[in-house]
Design a protein around this motif. Structure first.
Motif, PDB file in Angstrom:
ATOM      1  N   ALA A 128       0.229  -7.025   7.387  1.00 26.51           N
ATOM      2  CA  ALA A 128       1.552  -6.492   7.047  1.00 26.51           C
ATOM      3  C   ALA A 128       2.471  -6.490   8.265  1.00 26.51           C
ATOM      4  N   ALA A 129       1.924  -6.161   9.426  1.00 28.11           N
ATOM      5  CA  ALA A 129       2.738  -6.180  10.650  1.00 28.11           C
ATOM      6  C   ALA A 129       3.212  -7.589  10.969  1.00 28.11           C
ATOM      7  N   THR A 130       2.372  -8.576  10.726  1.00 30.60           N
ATOM      8  CA  THR A 130       2.777  -9.964  10.959  1.00 30.60           C
ATOM      9  C   THR A 130       3.895 -10.372  10.011  1.00 30.60           C
ATOM     10  N   GLY A 131       3.780  -9.967   8.746  1.00 32.79           N
ATOM     11  CA  GLY A 131       4.833 -10.265   7.788  1.00 32.79           C
ATOM     12  C   GLY A 131       6.162  -9.631   8.168  1.00 32.79           C
ATOM     13  N   PRO A 176      -4.272   6.889   8.578  1.00 29.34           N
ATOM     14  CA  PRO A 176      -3.688   7.425   9.826  1.00 29.34           C
ATOM     15  C   PRO A 176      -2.596   6.508  10.375  1.00 29.34           C
ATOM     16  N   TRP A 177      -1.599   7.121  11.008  1.00 24.67           N
ATOM     17  CA  TRP A 177      -0.505   6.370  11.615  1.00 24.67           C
ATOM     18  C   TRP A 177      -0.906   5.928  13.022  1.00 24.67           C
ATOM     19  N   VAL A 178      -0.550   4.696  13.358  1.00 25.13           N
ATOM     20  CA  VAL A 178      -0.883   4.162  14.687  1.00 25.13           C
ATOM     21  C   VAL A 178       0.356   3.619  15.400  1.00 25.13           C
ATOM     22  N   GLY A 179       1.511   3.802  14.823  1.00 30.14           N
ATOM     23  CA  GLY A 179       2.745   3.353  15.475  1.00 30.14           C
ATOM     24  C   GLY A 179       2.831   1.840  15.575  1.00 30.14           C
ATOM     25  N   LEU A 180       3.040   1.352  16.790  1.00 31.13           N
ATOM     26  CA  LEU A 180       3.212  -0.084  17.030  1.00 31.13           C
ATOM     27  C   LEU A 180       1.928  -0.776  17.472  1.00 31.13           C
ATOM     28  N   ASP A 181       0.777  -0.119  17.286  1.00 36.36           N
ATOM     29  CA  ASP A 181      -0.478  -0.706  17.748  1.00 36.36           C
ATOM     30  C   ASP A 181      -0.789  -2.032  17.067  1.00 36.36           C
ATOM     31  N   PHE A 186       9.929  -6.349  -8.237  1.00 39.72           N
ATOM     32  CA  PHE A 186       9.043  -7.283  -7.549  1.00 39.72           C
ATOM     33  C   PHE A 186       9.487  -7.640  -6.132  1.00 39.72           C
ATOM     34  N   ASN A 187      10.704  -7.260  -5.733  1.00 43.58           N
ATOM     35  CA  ASN A 187      11.169  -7.586  -4.391  1.00 43.58           C
ATOM     36  C   ASN A 187      11.466  -6.373  -3.527  1.00 43.58           C
ATOM     37  N   TYR A 188      11.955  -5.289  -4.140  1.00 43.89           N
ATOM     38  CA  TYR A 188      12.348  -4.137  -3.340  1.00 43.89           C
ATOM     39  C   TYR A 188      11.300  -3.023  -3.340  1.00 43.89           C
ATOM     40  N   LEU A 189      10.717  -2.735  -4.492  1.00 44.89           N
ATOM     41  CA  LEU A 189       9.662  -1.719  -4.506  1.00 44.89           C
ATOM     42  C   LEU A 189       8.488  -2.081  -3.612  1.00 44.89           C
ATOM     43  N   PRO A 190       8.023  -3.355  -3.597  1.00 40.73           N
ATOM     44  CA  PRO A 190       6.894  -3.687  -2.698  1.00 40.73           C
ATOM     45  C   PRO A 190       7.215  -3.508  -1.223  1.00 40.73           C
ATOM     46  N   MET A 191       8.502  -3.407  -0.870  1.00 38.49           N
ATOM     47  CA  MET A 191       8.842  -3.209   0.537  1.00 38.49           C
ATOM     48  C   MET A 191       8.342  -1.868   1.052  1.00 38.49           C
ATOM     49  N   GLY A 192       8.040  -0.949   0.127  1.00 38.35           N
ATOM     50  CA  GLY A 192       7.429   0.309   0.556  1.00 38.35           C
ATOM     51  C   GLY A 192       6.080   0.098   1.213  1.00 38.35           C
ATOM     52  N   GLY A 193       5.424  -1.007   0.879  1.00 40.48           N
ATOM     53  CA  GLY A 193       4.142  -1.319   1.499  1.00 40.48           C
ATOM     54  C   GLY A 193       4.236  -1.669   2.963  1.00 40.48           C
ATOM     55  N   LEU A 194       5.459  -1.832   3.498  1.00 40.65           N
ATOM     56  CA  LEU A 194       5.601  -2.109   4.926  1.00 40.65           C
ATOM     57  C   LEU A 194       5.127  -0.936   5.790  1.00 40.65           C
ATOM     58  N   LEU A 195       4.963   0.222   5.162  1.00 43.91           N
ATOM     59  CA  LEU A 195       4.404   1.361   5.897  1.00 43.91           C
ATOM     60  C   LEU A 195       3.022   1.032   6.444  1.00 43.91           C
ATOM     61  N   ILE A 196       2.315   0.124   5.761  1.00 46.11           N
ATOM     62  CA  ILE A 196       0.973  -0.257   6.206  1.00 46.11           C
ATOM     63  C   ILE A 196       1.016  -0.855   7.606  1.00 46.11           C
TER      64      ILE A 196
END
Length: 322
Positions: A292-295, A74-79, A49-59
């Motif tokens: 997700a970027a804000t988090g 699609p990937w947008v980098g730092l947009d 519940f704490n480490y596996l969800p960190m994979g969602g930071l790819l969003i």
């Protein structure tokens, strides 16, 4: 030849040493096998519940699409981070978040310490337990119930205090919808709800202070204020620094539950914070990438603040979290 023999001897000795260390490690693991087994469910919980969800930071680095999923978006980098920083309302919500968080840290910790010190001075045990129970009780109430209580007292038309204020001929009282009163209302309700719980931590720290120090202070002629200044406060200093560092790490978390429940359109200017903006952007507008970027942005800032505060505390006071 001599060097070769010496090298072989040293290699054999190193091998035996490494093998001996491995054996010691395995023996230690075997002796504590039941403790590790009891610890396993907790570790498994945090992993799932704490480490596996960190994979969602790819969003945070994608233009996320629900239908395509993480691997198909699609990937947008730092947009997404540029979108956050270029949002016109971001400076306002960042300012509101910092102000409310600083108010929480300052007023919340002071009231926690104050209540703990007062309870520590009470010598009548039944009275002390009664006061502690009364102050600790509100912690178990949800913010929905707390807002309901505040509404019953402060509602512009039907609130108990608002009605009394109006009948006294002093005009209308709109504390729930006035932006000037929104932050003080948040802090006051947070103090009422959380002070009892926060005081328990300091009471536990006060219980560890050696009572012989107070006896020696009495022999030297020190009064209660001198004992408080030279014994009690230094005795809880490390706990205070620890909690302060942890709170600094959450400086961008201004209390979503409370703010979201108390928030209304008329107080957005002073009450809208990062978490409520993320809620609207991420769940109501389905812009999961920016949310997700804000988090991730908040987490990085929190990590930097914790590391910096811990280093500063160790330099000034000699103690920190680690």
């Amino acid at each position: 030849m001599h060097n070769a023999i010496k090298g072989e001897i040293e290699g054999a000795a190193t091998g035996r040493t490494s093998k001996g260390k491995r054996n010691i490690v395995w023996r230690g693991l075997y002796r504590g096998r039941w403790f590790y087994l009891m610890m396993f469910p907790g570790l498994l919980y945090y992993f799932i519940f704490n480490y596996l969800p960190m994979g969602g930071l790819l969003i945070a680095f994608q233009k996320y699409n629900l239908l395509k999923g993480i691997w198909g978006s699609p990937w947008v980098g730092l947009d997404n981070f540029r979108v956050i920083l270029q949002t016109p309302d971001f400076p306002i919500i960042l300012k509101n978040t910092l102000i409310i968080s600083v108010y929480r840290v300052c007023f919340g910790m002071l009231t926690d310490i104050g209540l703990a010190l007062m309870l520590n001075e009470i010598r009548i045990q039944w009275f002390k337990r009664t006061v502690q129970t009364i102050t600790y009780g509100p912690y178990f109430l949800s913010w929905v119930i707390v807002y309901g209580l505040a509404f019953s007292f402060l509602a512009p038309e039907s609130g108990l205090i608002s009605t009394w204020y109006r009948e006294m001929g002093w005009g209308a009282l709109n504390l729930l919808t006035e932006k000037e009163f929104f932050r003080p209302l948040l802090i006051m309700t947070d103090i009422w709800k959380s002070t009892g719980y926060g005081a328990i931590i300091y009471l536990a720290a006060l219980a560890t202070i050696n009572q012989e120090l107070y006896e020696a202070a009495v022999v030297d002629g020190a009064g209660r204020w001198r004992q408080l200044w030279h014994i009690t406060l230094p005795g809880i200093r490390d706990v205070f620094i620890l909690l302060l560092i942890l709170r600094i790490g959450h400086i961008l978390d201004a209390g979503f539950d409370q703010v979201y429940i108390f928030l209304n359109a008329r107080v957005y200017e002073t009450g809208d914070i990062i978490d409520t903006w993320v809620f609207r952007r991420g769940l109501e507008s389905l812009d999961f990438s920016v949310a997700a970027a804000t988090g991730l942005f908040k987490s990085v800032v929190g990590l930097i603040l914790v590391l910096g505060a811990n280093k500063l505390a160790k330099k000034i006071n000699g103690s920190g979290i680690w």
